[in-house]
Design an enzyme around this catalytic site. Structure first.
Site, PDB file in Angstrom:
ATOM      1  N   HIS A  59      86.696 -70.578 -18.221  1.00 52.93           N
ATOM      2  CA  HIS A  59      86.225 -71.137 -19.487  1.00 52.93           C
ATOM      3  C   HIS A  59      85.536 -70.040 -20.308  1.00 52.93           C
ATOM      4  CE1 HIS A  59      82.561 -71.916 -16.887  1.00 52.93           C
ATOM      5  NE2 HIS A  59      82.036 -71.263 -17.899  1.00 52.93           N
TER       6      HIS A  59
HETATM    7  P1  TYD Z   1      80.746 -74.759 -14.168  1.00 52.46           P
HETATM    8  O1  TYD Z   1      79.914 -74.088 -15.212  1.00 52.46           O
HETATM    9  O2  TYD Z   1      82.051 -75.337 -14.625  1.00 52.46           O
HETATM   10  O3  TYD Z   1      80.981 -73.766 -12.928  1.00 52.46           O
HETATM   11  P2  TYD Z   1      82.021 -72.553 -12.758  1.00 52.46           P
HETATM   12  O4  TYD Z   1      82.237 -71.946 -14.102  1.00 52.46           O
HETATM   13  O5  TYD Z   1      81.371 -71.597 -11.803  1.00 52.46           O
HETATM   14  O6  TYD Z   1      83.280 -73.087 -12.181  1.00 52.46           O
HETATM   15  O7  TYD Z   1      79.863 -75.902 -13.517  1.00 52.46           O
HETATM   16  C1  TYD Z   1      80.293 -76.620 -12.380  1.00 52.46           C
HETATM   17  C2  TYD Z   1      79.625 -78.001 -12.391  1.00 52.46           C
HETATM   18  O8  TYD Z   1      78.204 -77.871 -12.339  1.00 52.46           O
HETATM   19  C3  TYD Z   1      79.953 -78.819 -13.624  1.00 52.46           C
HETATM   20  O9  TYD Z   1      80.189 -80.160 -13.208  1.00 52.46           O
HETATM   21  C4  TYD Z   1      78.697 -78.796 -14.441  1.00 52.46           C
HETATM   22  C5  TYD Z   1      77.599 -78.550 -13.446  1.00 52.46           C
HETATM   23  N1  TYD Z   1      76.527 -77.712 -14.002  1.00 52.46           N
HETATM   24  C6  TYD Z   1      75.323 -78.286 -14.375  1.00 52.46           C
HETATM   25  O10 TYD Z   1      75.116 -79.511 -14.251  1.00 52.46           O
HETATM   26  N2  TYD Z   1      74.339 -77.490 -14.900  1.00 52.46           N
HETATM   27  C7  TYD Z   1      74.506 -76.154 -15.058  1.00 52.46           C
HETATM   28  O11 TYD Z   1      73.571 -75.440 -15.530  1.00 52.46           O
HETATM   29  C8  TYD Z   1      75.773 -75.565 -14.669  1.00 52.46           C
HETATM   30  C9  TYD Z   1      76.022 -74.107 -14.815  1.00 52.46           C
HETATM   31  C10 TYD Z   1      76.747 -76.379 -14.135  1.00 52.46           C
END
Ligand code: TYD
Length: 141
Positions: free
Chosen positions: A55
């Site tokens: 993303h």
């Molecule tokens: P995501 O940012 O998509 O992780 P990555 O990029 O490492 O794959 O986040 C994964 C999950 O965690 C998503 O359901 C949202 C949640 N999340 C939060 O609730 N708060 C946060 O600060 C972050 C970074 C993620």
């Protein structure tokens, strides 16, 4: 916008304090991280080679440090992609807004610390690569 102002990720060296008795790195407000730190989270137990990230953020800036293990960060600003292998706790990777990031965890023990400049906001995520490409192209041309 000309090509010199296209945002791209970059490595930041972190000063180590210490010597024979151990090493210490300080991250304080906006130093050496290039923004005021608002939020911190860390990621581990990711299956080796499983993709994460995939993303970009409309406005959010992030700073990644691989505290343990190793991780490949692919950073794409719509025009060029750079891969960074992160495997040292004294190196940080700054990822500005509008850079598509993908991470591949390269070892089972990898632990990644993330610093962000804003509260979590799902609306700040661009999760579709084509949408990201459309936006970056429109912004620059
Ligand atoms: P995501 O940012 O998509 O992780 P990555 O990029 O490492 O794959 O986040 C994964 C999950 O965690 C998503 O359901 C949202 C949640 N999340 C939060 O609730 N708060 C946060 O600060 C972050 C970074 C993620």
């Amino acid at each position: 916008m000309n090509s010199q102002t296209i945002p791209q990720a970059r490595l930041v060296n972190l000063d180590i304090i210490g010597g024979d008795m151990g090493s210490l790195v300080v991250l304080e407000k906006a130093s050496p991280v290039p923004f005021d730190i608002f939020r911190t989270y860390y990621i581990w137990n990711v299956p080796k080679h499983a993709p994460r990230g995939q993303h970009a953020h409309y406005e959010g800036q992030q700073f990644f440090i691989c505290l343990r293990g190793s991780c490949r960060f692919s950073c794409d600003n719509g025009y060029a992609r750079h891969d960074f292998i992160m495997d040292q706790p004294d190196k940080g990777l700054y990822i500005p807004a509008m850079v598509w990031g993908e991470q591949e965890y390269l070892s089972d023990d990898t632990l990644v610390l993330v610093l962000a400049d804003a509260p979590y906001d799902d609306n700040d995520y661009i999760r579709d690569y084509k949408t990201f490409m459309d936006l970056t192209t429109r912004k620059i041309n």
